[in-house]
Design an enzyme around this catalytic site. Sequence first.
Site, PDB file in Angstrom:
ATOM      1  N   SER A 134       0.859  -1.180   0.000  1.00  0.00           N
ATOM      2  CA  SER A 134       0.000   0.000   0.000  1.00  0.00           C
ATOM      3  C   SER A 134       0.889   1.221   0.000  1.00  0.00           C
ATOM      4  O   SER A 134       2.024   1.175   0.506  1.00  0.00           O
ATOM      5  CB  SER A 134      -0.891   0.007   1.245  1.00  0.00           C
ATOM      6  OG  SER A 134      -1.538   1.260   1.412  1.00  0.00           O
ATOM      7  N   TYR A 147      -1.375  -0.814  10.266  1.00  0.00           N
ATOM      8  CA  TYR A 147      -1.511  -1.234   8.873  1.00  0.00           C
ATOM      9  C   TYR A 147      -0.324  -0.717   8.061  1.00  0.00           C
ATOM     10  O   TYR A 147       0.294  -1.470   7.295  1.00  0.00           O
ATOM     11  CB  TYR A 147      -2.818  -0.688   8.314  1.00  0.00           C
ATOM     12  CG  TYR A 147      -3.036  -0.939   6.843  1.00  0.00           C
ATOM     13  CD1 TYR A 147      -3.486  -2.174   6.385  1.00  0.00           C
ATOM     14  CD2 TYR A 147      -2.813   0.071   5.904  1.00  0.00           C
ATOM     15  CE1 TYR A 147      -3.697  -2.405   5.033  1.00  0.00           C
ATOM     16  CE2 TYR A 147      -3.017  -0.153   4.556  1.00  0.00           C
ATOM     17  CZ  TYR A 147      -3.466  -1.388   4.123  1.00  0.00           C
ATOM     18  OH  TYR A 147      -3.674  -1.608   2.781  1.00  0.00           O
TER      19      TYR A 147
END
Length: 245
Positions: A134, A147
Amino acid sequence: MTGALTGRRALVTGGASGIGAAIARAFVREGAQATILDRDRRAGEAMVGEYELAFIEADVADTENLRACIAAAGSFDILVNSAGVDQHAFFTATSPPEWRRWLAINLEAVFATTHAVLPAMQAARFGRLINIASEAGRRGSRGGSVYAAAKGGVIAFTKSMALENARYGITANVIAPGPIDTPMLRRAVAAGGERLLEGMKGATLLQRLGTPDEVAAAAVFLASDAAGYITGETLGVSGGMGIGT
């Protein structure tokens, strides 16, 4: 690139929905023998009913069972780690059990799947490791620190795999998506409202969400012979969000 993956055996985790499903479909179209791994039996069986692929039901957070399931399925030429779960909470509001589960799904599962497929790839002197990270792993994330840390770990781990496995003819690369129109993103928007959606679009240079098929196109390229001289790289599929990282 029709037929670019003909004869290759590919494993895609999180392959029953979202980005993983788009990658699995694209691989099948390119001639690969694709296997998807997902804990969602209904969605996985629906994929099998619609496309010519195999399905393994497993929870990537259970790394011991994950490795056993992969070993039972045989060897693979291509591994795509797409399974993941997002975080929407500030760090001080995040409990240790929560961050341990996010790390298990987003990072430790990547260790486990890679460990399971690498011996056969090394013996064959060919392999493609493709990890879906990401832009949060390069930029950090306000409200998604664990995350982001996990995805940053995926990026560093992939570079290490590139360094260790180049001598075997194995490449290892990362795709770093920005905001992609997936069920996971839609759930976040449902909880956070339209303002969250507009903020996601506004964070990109192209001022829009990406599509799973746009990420899948990058995965097909990295899995193909055309990308044989590319390894240790992080490819942003993020509408320009990654500029400067």
